[in-house]
Design an enzyme around this catalytic site. Structure first.
Site, PDB file in Angstrom:
ATOM      1  N   CYS A  96      -4.129   3.345 -30.374  1.00 14.98           N
ATOM      2  CA  CYS A  96      -5.425   3.985 -30.608  1.00 14.98           C
ATOM      3  C   CYS A  96      -5.563   4.119 -32.125  1.00 14.98           C
ATOM      4  CB  CYS A  96      -5.526   5.318 -29.886  1.00 14.98           C
ATOM      5  SG  CYS A  96      -4.336   6.574 -30.426  1.00 14.98           S
ATOM      6  N   PHE A  97      -6.301   5.088 -32.600  1.00 21.36           N
ATOM      7  CA  PHE A  97      -6.524   5.145 -34.039  1.00 21.36           C
ATOM      8  C   PHE A  97      -5.283   5.611 -34.803  1.00 21.36           C
ATOM      9  CE2 PHE A  97      -8.107   7.218 -37.978  1.00 21.36           C
ATOM     10  CZ  PHE A  97      -8.597   6.073 -38.585  1.00 21.36           C
TER      11      PHE A  97
END
Length: 362
Positions: A96-97
């Site tokens: 994810c980020f």
């Protein structure tokens, strides 16, 4: 046996590891990695709602809202998509980020259906930082720059070299006013990511010196990283000096024959010809002020006549009627002027073949 979460960023890129990107589409479209596939945990709207809730009511309520939005059939559908990716790419990783909540939730939901799939520690942000750092490392390497007039085959030579860094390939643009491809140019972030991955792989292959093409500040709509631009502006140069006829043959093949074929393949016969004609016309339009309006108007008419003849008979030779004056009156004088300012850095000059031989590692 389950694999551990990864922080070996170099191995991920060197090995072309498949990556499952669980960020929202808006994040993915701004920038991602070549072998990543976006199957988000949350849509753009869901992510925005959870983000607003987090700012206004705190983390615990934001997490609760996220589970409410992605539940039941919606959750099952997304998990099924992840399952298909994991089964098709058993050696991949998810991210994810920041390698935080979204990665952990995705990993947990996959475990619930019997798949133990690792995520990347630090997520997209850490991978991106790693690639930016490698651009700086690549720029600091010893390097040589290939120069030469339009049509000298500089990019082809770069691609053929084990230590060549294909900047235009990374940008998915050939740098000139006619440099766009049928498919869209990469975003700035994706250009930088592609460029950095090239550098990572070349360093892994123990390249001791890089070869760059002589580029300006921009390639299409992409800006060349400052460190690479500085390296290009300071390095020794080798210059390809091919004849006009040889260069013209390359340009007709690259910008006329191949581009016409690609437009037809992508858009079909009728629309493809229209798009191809527009592509050539736009190339001239972009430099109309530098050409002067009278010369521009003349070249437009000659170009359109060449397109009409090509479409009706398949003959391509008339394209020389506008390409030759464009080279002789615009591109060549412009590049010769720029090259004269770099003359002190030129250490070798020869034909395409001679430069290729000179650049071969000893």
């Amino acid at each position: 046996m389950p694999r551990n979460n990864s922080h070996d960023y170099k191995a991920l890129f060197v090995n072309d590891t498949p990556l499952l990107d669980t960020r929202a589409p808006i994040e993915f479209n701004q920038g991602a990695f070549p072998l990543s596939q976006n199957i988000p945990l949350m849509t753009d709207d869901e992510r925005a709602a959870v983000g607003t809730c987090y700012k206004q009511q705190g983390q615990s309520k934001a997490i609760r809202l996220g589970h409410q939005l992605v539940n039941g059939a919606v959750k099952a559908q997304r998990v099924a998509q992840w399952q298909r990716f994991c089964n098709s790419n058993p050696d991949g990783y998810l991210y994810c980020f920041r390698g935080g909540m979204r990665s952990q939730i995705t990993q947990q939901w996959l475990k619930e259906v019997g798949i133990d799939y690792p995520f990347i520690t630090g997520g997209y942000k850490a991978l991106r930082r790693y690639l930016i750092d490698n651009i700086e490392i690549g720029a600091a390497m010893p390097s040589v720059v290939i120069g030469g007039n339009t049509g000298c085959g500089k990019t082809d030579l770069i691609k053929s070299l084990q230590n060549g860094i294909d900047i235009e390939g990374a940008a998915h643009h050939r740098g000139s006013s006619f440099g766009q491809y049928v498919t869209q140019q990469r975003t700035q972030i994706n250009f930088e990511n592609q460029l950095a991955i090239q550098i990572v792989k070349k360093l892994e292959n123990r390249c001791q010196r890089f070869v760059f093409e002589d580029e300006g500040k921009t390639i299409g709509c992409a800006s060349l990283p400052t460190a690479i631009r500085n390296a290009i502006n300071q390095s020794d140069m080798v210059v390809i000096a091919d004849s006009l006829d040889v260069r013209l043959e390359r340009l007709i093949d690259e910008y006329i024959v191949k581009m016409q074929r690609e437009h037809i393949q992508r858009f079909g016969e009728e629309l493809g010809w229209t798009k191809f004609s527009d592509y050539l016309a736009q190339g001239l339009f972009k430099i109309r002020r530098r050409l002067g309006l009278e010369r521009y108007a003349s070249l437009v008419q000659i170009q359109q006549n060449a397109i009409d003849i090509m479409q009706s008979s398949g003959t391509i030779t008339q394209h020389a009627d506008w390409l030759v004056p464009l080279l002789e009156q615009y591109y060549d004088p412009m590049y010769e002027y720029q090259l004269n300012k770099k003359s002190a850095r030129i250490i070798f000059k020869g034909s395409h073949k001679e430069v290729a031989q000179w650049l071969e590692p000893t």
